[in-house]
Design an enzyme around this catalytic site. Sequence first.
Site, PDB file in Angstrom:
ATOM      1  N   GLU A   1       0.832  -1.216   0.000  1.00  0.00           N
ATOM      2  CA  GLU A   1       0.000   0.000   0.000  1.00  0.00           C
ATOM      3  C   GLU A   1       0.860   1.256   0.000  1.00  0.00           C
ATOM      4  O   GLU A   1       0.684   2.160   0.822  1.00  0.00           O
ATOM      5  CB  GLU A   1      -0.960   0.000   1.191  1.00  0.00           C
ATOM      6  CG  GLU A   1      -2.042  -1.058   1.085  1.00  0.00           C
ATOM      7  CD  GLU A   1      -3.153  -0.919   2.117  1.00  0.00           C
ATOM      8  OE1 GLU A   1      -2.924  -0.254   3.139  1.00  0.00           O
ATOM      9  OE2 GLU A   1      -4.248  -1.471   1.891  1.00  0.00           O
TER      10      GLU A   1
ATOM     11  N   GLU B   1      -5.891  -8.145  -1.012  1.00  0.00           N
ATOM     12  CA  GLU B   1      -6.561  -7.905   0.274  1.00  0.00           C
ATOM     13  C   GLU B   1      -7.998  -7.492   0.001  1.00  0.00           C
ATOM     14  O   GLU B   1      -8.249  -6.647  -0.856  1.00  0.00           O
ATOM     15  CB  GLU B   1      -5.902  -6.768   1.069  1.00  0.00           C
ATOM     16  CG  GLU B   1      -4.574  -7.102   1.658  1.00  0.00           C
ATOM     17  CD  GLU B   1      -4.028  -5.981   2.555  1.00  0.00           C
ATOM     18  OE1 GLU B   1      -4.824  -5.268   3.200  1.00  0.00           O
ATOM     19  OE2 GLU B   1      -2.797  -5.832   2.591  1.00  0.00           O
TER      20      GLU B   1
HETATM   21  C1  BG6 Z   1      -4.446  -2.725   4.807  1.00  0.00           C
HETATM   22  C2  BG6 Z   1      -3.133  -3.265   5.270  1.00  0.00           C
HETATM   23  O1  BG6 Z   1      -4.365  -1.360   4.931  1.00  0.00           O
HETATM   24  O2  BG6 Z   1      -5.595  -2.990   5.527  1.00  0.00           O
HETATM   25  C3  BG6 Z   1      -3.210  -4.359   6.328  1.00  0.00           C
HETATM   26  O3  BG6 Z   1      -2.327  -3.675   4.201  1.00  0.00           O
HETATM   27  C4  BG6 Z   1      -4.350  -4.048   7.272  1.00  0.00           C
HETATM   28  O4  BG6 Z   1      -1.976  -4.479   6.950  1.00  0.00           O
HETATM   29  C5  BG6 Z   1      -5.643  -4.044   6.481  1.00  0.00           C
HETATM   30  O5  BG6 Z   1      -4.439  -4.926   8.349  1.00  0.00           O
HETATM   31  C6  BG6 Z   1      -6.895  -3.841   7.310  1.00  0.00           C
HETATM   32  O6  BG6 Z   1      -6.742  -2.734   8.133  1.00  0.00           O
HETATM   33  P1  BG6 Z   1      -7.011  -2.852   9.693  1.00  0.00           P
HETATM   34  O7  BG6 Z   1      -6.679  -1.510  10.224  1.00  0.00           O
HETATM   35  O8  BG6 Z   1      -8.436  -3.203   9.820  1.00  0.00           O
HETATM   36  O9  BG6 Z   1      -6.114  -3.918  10.179  1.00  0.00           O
END
Ligand code: BG6
Length: 489
Positions: A180, A380
């Site tokens: 990211e 993701e």
């Molecule tokens: C993304 C990241 O921003 O979102 C992850 O690459 C992160 O590392 C994921 O865990 C979800 O965000 P959060 O804050 O809910 O863990």
Amino acid sequence: MTQMNDAFPKDFLWGGAVAAHQIEGAYDVDGKGLSTADVLTAGTQKTPRQITQGVLQGHYYPNHEAIDFYHRYKEDIKLFKELGLKAFRTSINWSRIFPNGDDAEPNEAGLQFYDDLFDELLKNGIEPVITLSHFEIPYALYENYGGLKNRKLIDFFVRYAETVMNRYKDKVTYWMTFNEINNQLDTFDELHTWTNSAVLFEEGDNKEKVTLQASLNELIASAKAVKIGKAINPDFQIGCMMAYVPVYPYACHPKDMLASSKMMERRFFYNDVHVRGEIPSYAKKRWEREGFELDYTKEDLLSLKEGTVDYIGFSYYMSTAVTTLDDLDGQPIRDFPEAKVVGNPYLEANDWGWQIDPNGLRYTLNTVYQRYNKPLFIVENGMGAYDKIEDDGKIRDDYRVKYLKAHIKAMHEAIAIDGVDVMGYTPWGVIDIVSFGSGEMEKRYGFIYVDKDNQGKGTLERRKKESFAWYQKVIEDNGLKDLTSCADE
Ligand code: BG6
């Protein structure tokens, strides 16, 4: 409509994703150095995490133990195999390999850990998908060099990348450089500049300029790593990793449209450099206007050209909206002073205020593919939620299934109807992990529950949620069989 099962190629990478600092724990064993993630305290839904100067007494640092994957990965991989994962995305923790970032020799125990981990995955038929820097950098590189705003870190990163790409050249095919990378230029919230670049702002800093310098150094480092990686093994597939949060115009007012496109430009900037190998004209114009003299050389520009990526990995969780209308309150944006970020009345949000928008995923797949014409990898996607163990021991996470189903349907439409080339899908937090944003354990994403709470208490026992069997079936069927049951959000 095309049947779901026809849409996905046979070798589609159905998987799950995590990151080293959010699962491994073992933050100070086997020669590992401190990483930037190790000095992040636990926050809450409303209280931000703090960045401390080193590890201080009296604070709770959730990543120090995380879910102890370092010692339990064999047990977890057994579950991943049962789930049917074809790919597992994780990261290498740079500070296990070079504890201080600038060490003369890599740490053999750290290298051995990932050898064992990748062997275990491969033995179970699971392809490792590896991010080189997922929100963590050796802490000493901040202490001694000020983080990625210092161009010396380009060489440290490249040496680290070369070391691991060489070591794992026969075990890992899919790589990504910086996770990211485009998060940092939006808000300058300290957490992101810290985790993306190990940079803390100093008194008098022009935040945008400092962030841009760190970003450029990262882009150059990434391009050099891509070139070296391809020389090590021409079969490597090396991608970049973007956060995509589409910004919709709130109204059909032309100024709302312009504001949305200006906001997206800040996100596309990184992707433009990674894919096209050059600094876009809109960025150069802005730097000129702002009087930013950024430090880069002719050789750097050549490196950018020579190190373009094979595919675009990205995360997708939500969308947002922007408006110039007076009668709405919202968060102001910088490039378009009269505009602000506002809620979208057509969307629901999760408990952390993330607006749920599966159509936004199809829109993103289309937009990014049209812009770059490169294979896309959704590395993701998921919904953080509070899960509850019922009296019968079950975790009925139908909300998670609903979210994922709707997003898989959107992905299917992008492939089958729009012709987008998608390589794979690795939902986030395949097993419960420490939240990056808040440091909570109870913001859960997984198909596998981990018994641990926000205070760090729990047995760490693993337990399958109801979504486990559901996702297992999706993978088995190479997609969703029954599209009619998908809610059209
Ligand atoms: C993304 C990241 O921003 O979102 C992850 O690459 C992160 O590392 C994921 O865990 C979800 O965000 P959060 O804050 O809910 O863990």
